[in-house]
Design a protein around this motif. Structure first.
Motif, PDB file in Angstrom:
ATOM      1  N   ASP A 418     -26.477 -38.684 -16.792  1.00  0.00           N
ATOM      2  CA  ASP A 418     -26.817 -37.312 -16.568  1.00  0.00           C
ATOM      3  C   ASP A 418     -26.082 -36.506 -17.868  1.00  0.00           C
ATOM      4  O   ASP A 418     -26.866 -35.594 -18.332  1.00  0.00           O
ATOM      5  CB  ASP A 418     -26.233 -36.761 -15.472  1.00  0.00           C
ATOM      6  CG  ASP A 418     -26.973 -37.341 -14.016  1.00  0.00           C
ATOM      7  OD1 ASP A 418     -28.006 -37.702 -14.223  1.00  0.00           O
ATOM      8  OD2 ASP A 418     -26.496 -37.187 -12.965  1.00  0.00           O
ATOM      9  N   ASP A 424     -32.936 -30.294 -20.125  1.00  0.00           N
ATOM     10  CA  ASP A 424     -33.627 -31.087 -19.652  1.00  0.00           C
ATOM     11  C   ASP A 424     -35.246 -30.795 -20.146  1.00  0.00           C
ATOM     12  O   ASP A 424     -36.179 -31.183 -19.522  1.00  0.00           O
ATOM     13  CB  ASP A 424     -33.794 -31.279 -17.997  1.00  0.00           C
ATOM     14  CG  ASP A 424     -32.890 -32.412 -17.530  1.00  0.00           C
ATOM     15  OD1 ASP A 424     -32.053 -32.882 -18.560  1.00  0.00           O
ATOM     16  OD2 ASP A 424     -32.880 -33.156 -16.484  1.00  0.00           O
ATOM     17  N   ASP A 454     -33.807 -32.391 -13.480  1.00  0.00           N
ATOM     18  CA  ASP A 454     -32.811 -31.515 -13.082  1.00  0.00           C
ATOM     19  C   ASP A 454     -33.342 -30.006 -13.363  1.00  0.00           C
ATOM     20  O   ASP A 454     -32.989 -29.601 -14.735  1.00  0.00           O
ATOM     21  CB  ASP A 454     -31.598 -31.777 -13.766  1.00  0.00           C
ATOM     22  CG  ASP A 454     -30.393 -31.157 -13.096  1.00  0.00           C
ATOM     23  OD1 ASP A 454     -30.698 -30.051 -12.121  1.00  0.00           O
ATOM     24  OD2 ASP A 454     -29.136 -31.343 -13.351  1.00  0.00           O
ATOM     25  N   LYS A 457     -31.200 -27.507 -15.269  1.00  0.00           N
ATOM     26  CA  LYS A 457     -31.033 -27.534 -16.742  1.00  0.00           C
ATOM     27  C   LYS A 457     -32.182 -27.134 -17.384  1.00  0.00           C
ATOM     28  O   LYS A 457     -32.136 -27.232 -18.870  1.00  0.00           O
ATOM     29  CB  LYS A 457     -30.583 -29.221 -16.955  1.00  0.00           C
ATOM     30  CG  LYS A 457     -29.649 -29.667 -16.664  1.00  0.00           C
ATOM     31  CD  LYS A 457     -29.301 -31.066 -17.118  1.00  0.00           C
ATOM     32  CE  LYS A 457     -27.657 -31.797 -16.704  1.00  0.00           C
ATOM     33  NZ  LYS A 457     -27.643 -32.971 -17.164  1.00  0.00           N
TER      34      LYS A 457
END
Length: 636
Positions: A418, A424, A454, A457
């Motif tokens: 992650d 993202d 995510d 993000k």
């Protein structure tokens, strides 16, 4: 019989015979060396016949003497020699030596002469200073002392197997090359160092001319030379340069193979060359060859269909420095008909090796090849971030491939940790492209894929795009909208807290204004009275409180609509209509600000200019290059 005097000394370097007086042994049987004495023995070598005399041959050649003695025919006139090293040409030189003819032993023919002498058993047992002794003397006194001559003789050994190995000629040349290269590097380095000292620069550099000459050697000879060089202490940089040059020279004729091609296009020789060079690379330090060369060797290994172990070895070395790779390096086309246009499995293994190296660095262990990331024992977070951006770009490049399986695509995404992605946006873009290129995915598959994003993000622009993206499953859109609502709540709460603090501190602000109204002489500097200032502040506070009340009412309505939407999703009805309603509701929140909002915006404009610019898809508001990578999305 009128034979040549066999006691005449055979010189190492006598004048070459001219075309007029040089005997031609490779002519038909009717040709004779001496016209006054008829030949009494015909020797056949590789289909060519030599009309010779028994006496000079049996005097120096143990094999021919034994064949004549063992023959049951007392009048033997024909002999056939098989598997003669060097063939008819080498036998002709040996026959000249038996007859005492003058010719020159040189780097071109010494290997053939040594092998044919061994085959014919021309030892000291039959004649002093026979051909074996003569060739050995030339090798040890002239060849092994000179690097250039050693290379020429080793190159001439090709085609003389297995005799050339039995006599040890290859080992002699290999050791001589390694020793001479080591000496030459030392002498050349000292010479350049002295020259640089005279010019005021302490720098040692020399060009290894022998690198090009080594490329002409057979691959098995070359491998033995490199091993000998390593034992004698030749610089690893020179060995790496030699390997690169040999690969460029020996493999430049291999053409690229395409996905639709089938069947082998290269021979076993190229495959052996590639696999041997990879074996040599396995023992070199990571800094001795460049990353681009490693990717080139990996592509070549795929081209020639080298063994999987050899490909894994190169992939392992690439994984040790993957953060320095480019996107073009990773775009390796699949060379055989498969489920993808690109070799995704290879990139997957490279990424696994990179992450394994990070784990080793994290535990304080060095990699087997001695590579250290940025000179630190702990993993370099910047390297992981670089690889994360690199993989996002790679995913976006392979996503349009209609033959790319979802499992392989997801496996690459899930492999990175992650913390490899700060935002993202790049991952969202790659997944969006994949969804557009694969419209046949089931709803369940789309959910699995989009769960890898995510949403926390995602930047503001990416979230806005996702909220209106019909390709995303409804659950993902709801998650994006929900997070946007939470962000909005946080913003409103923060704004309300700031305004409350402003009301509590109004007296202090009024006191400061009244203090500033007077100059140092006590004369008023403004015509605005304190009462007017106080009334203006109370009016602004009332407007702000009214604006906050309106926003709270609208948020209550949004929460009610969200509850209805969830109930509708459970019933399976009107899902998209409810999402559209929420999107319109969030859009109307921006319309709640009235004149007070405009004044507040004008009042805080100077403070906003000092805040960091928001991510805008790679276009900075001030005309500078954005710090984040530019991200675009698939067209609807």
């Amino acid at each position: 019989m009128g034979l040549a005097n066999d006691s005449v000394a055979f010189p190492f370097s006598t004048p070459k015979l001219s075309a007029a007086n040089s005997p031609r042994f490779c002519n038909p049987i009717s040709r004779r060396i001496f016209s006054d004495v008829a030949g009494d023995l015909t020797v056949s070598v590789d289909g060519q016949s030599f009309l010779l005399h028994k006496f000079p041959l049996v005097t120096r050649c143990g094999r021919i003497r034994r064949m004549v003695a063992e023959s049951k025919d007392p009048d033997l006139s024909k002999l056939e020699l098989i598997n003669v090293p060097g063939g008819a040409l080498a036998f002709e030189l040996a026959a000249k030596f038996c007859y005492g003819s003058n010719f020159e032993i040189n780097t071109v023919n010494v290997a053939h002469l040594r092998c044919i002498a061994e085959y014919l058993e021309m030892t000291e047992e039959y004649q002093e200073e026979n051909l074996i002794v003569r060739t050995e003397t030339y090798l040890h006194e002239i060849v092994v002392k000179n690097l250039d001559k050693s290379l020429e003789v080793l190159g001439a050994c090709d085609g003389l197997d297995p005799t050339v190995e039995e006599v040890g000629l290859v080992d002699i040349c290999v050791d001589a090359i390694a020793i001479n290269v080591s000496k030459e590097q030392l002498v050349s380095g000292l010479a350049h160092l002295e020259c640089d000292v005279g010019s005021g620069k302490l720098r040692m550099h020399c060009q290894d001319w022998w690198v090009e000459d080594l490329s002409a050697l057979r691959i098995d000879y070359y491998q033995r030379v490199i091993a000998a060089m390593r034992r004698t202490g030749v610089r690893p940089e020179s060995i790496g340069a030699s390997i690169v040059h040999y690969a460029q020279t020996a493999l430049k004729g291999i053409e690229r193979r395409h996905v639709w091609d089938s069947g082998p296009l290269v021979g076993d020789n190229q495959r052996v060359i590639v696999e041997t060079l990879i074996d040599l690379l396995a023992t070199e330090k990571i800094t001795s060859v460049t990353l681009s060369f490693l990717f080139g060797m990996l592509r070549m290994a795929i081209e020639v269909d080298a063994g999987l172990d050899y490909r894994i070895e190169v992939e392992k070395r690439i994984g040790l420095q993957l953060e320095m790779a480019s996107l073009d390096d990773l775009l390796i086309p699949a060379m055989q008909t498969s489920d993808s246009m690109f070799d995704v499995d290879t990139v997957h293994r490279i990424l696994v090796n990179f992450l394994r190296r990070i784990e080793e660095d994290d535990s304080g262990e060095l990699s087997p090849c001695g590579y250290e990331s940025d000179g630190l024992k702990s993993p370099s977070h910047s390297s992981v971030l670089k690889v994360g951006r690199l993989m996002d770009g790679y995913l976006a490049e392979i996503a349009p491939d209609p033959y790319l399986k979802l499992q392989k695509f997801m496996a690459l995404i899930e492999l990175l940790p992650d913390y490899a992605r700060i935002v993202d946006d790049g991952l969202y873009r790659a997944i969006d492209i994949y969804l557009k290129a694969h419209p046949s995915l089931t709803e369940s598959e789309c959910k699995k894929l989009c769960k890898l994003i995510d949403c926390q993000k995602l930047s503001q622009d990416a979230s806005s795009h996702a909220a209106q993206n019909d390709r995303l499953p409804i659950q993902t859109v709801v998650r994006v909208l929900y997070l946007e609502q939470l962000r909005l709540k946080s913003t409103v709460s923060s704004s309300s807290h700031q305004h409350s603090s402003g009301c509590d501190g109004g007296g202090g602000s009024l006191s400061q204004r009244m203090t500033m109204m007077c100059s140092g002489s006590g004369v008023p500097s403004s015509c605005v009275s304190p009462r007017d200032n106080y009334a203006s502040l109370r009016r602004e506070n009332r407007e702000l409180k009214l604006e906050i009340a309106r926003m709270r009412v609208r948020l209550t309505e949004l929460e009610r609509e969200q509850g209805v939407m969830r109930q509708g999703m459970r019933d399976g009805r009107n899902g998209r209509a409810l999402l559209a309603s929420i999107s319109r509701g969030i859009g109307r929140i921006a319309m709640l600000g009235g004149p007070a909002a405009e004044r507040r915006k004008t009042k805080n404009s100077s403070q906003q200019q000092q805040q960091p610019q928001c991510w805008d898809g790679g276009k900075s508001r001030r005309g500078h290059k954005a710090s984040s990578s530019s991200v675009t999305y698939a067209e609807s």
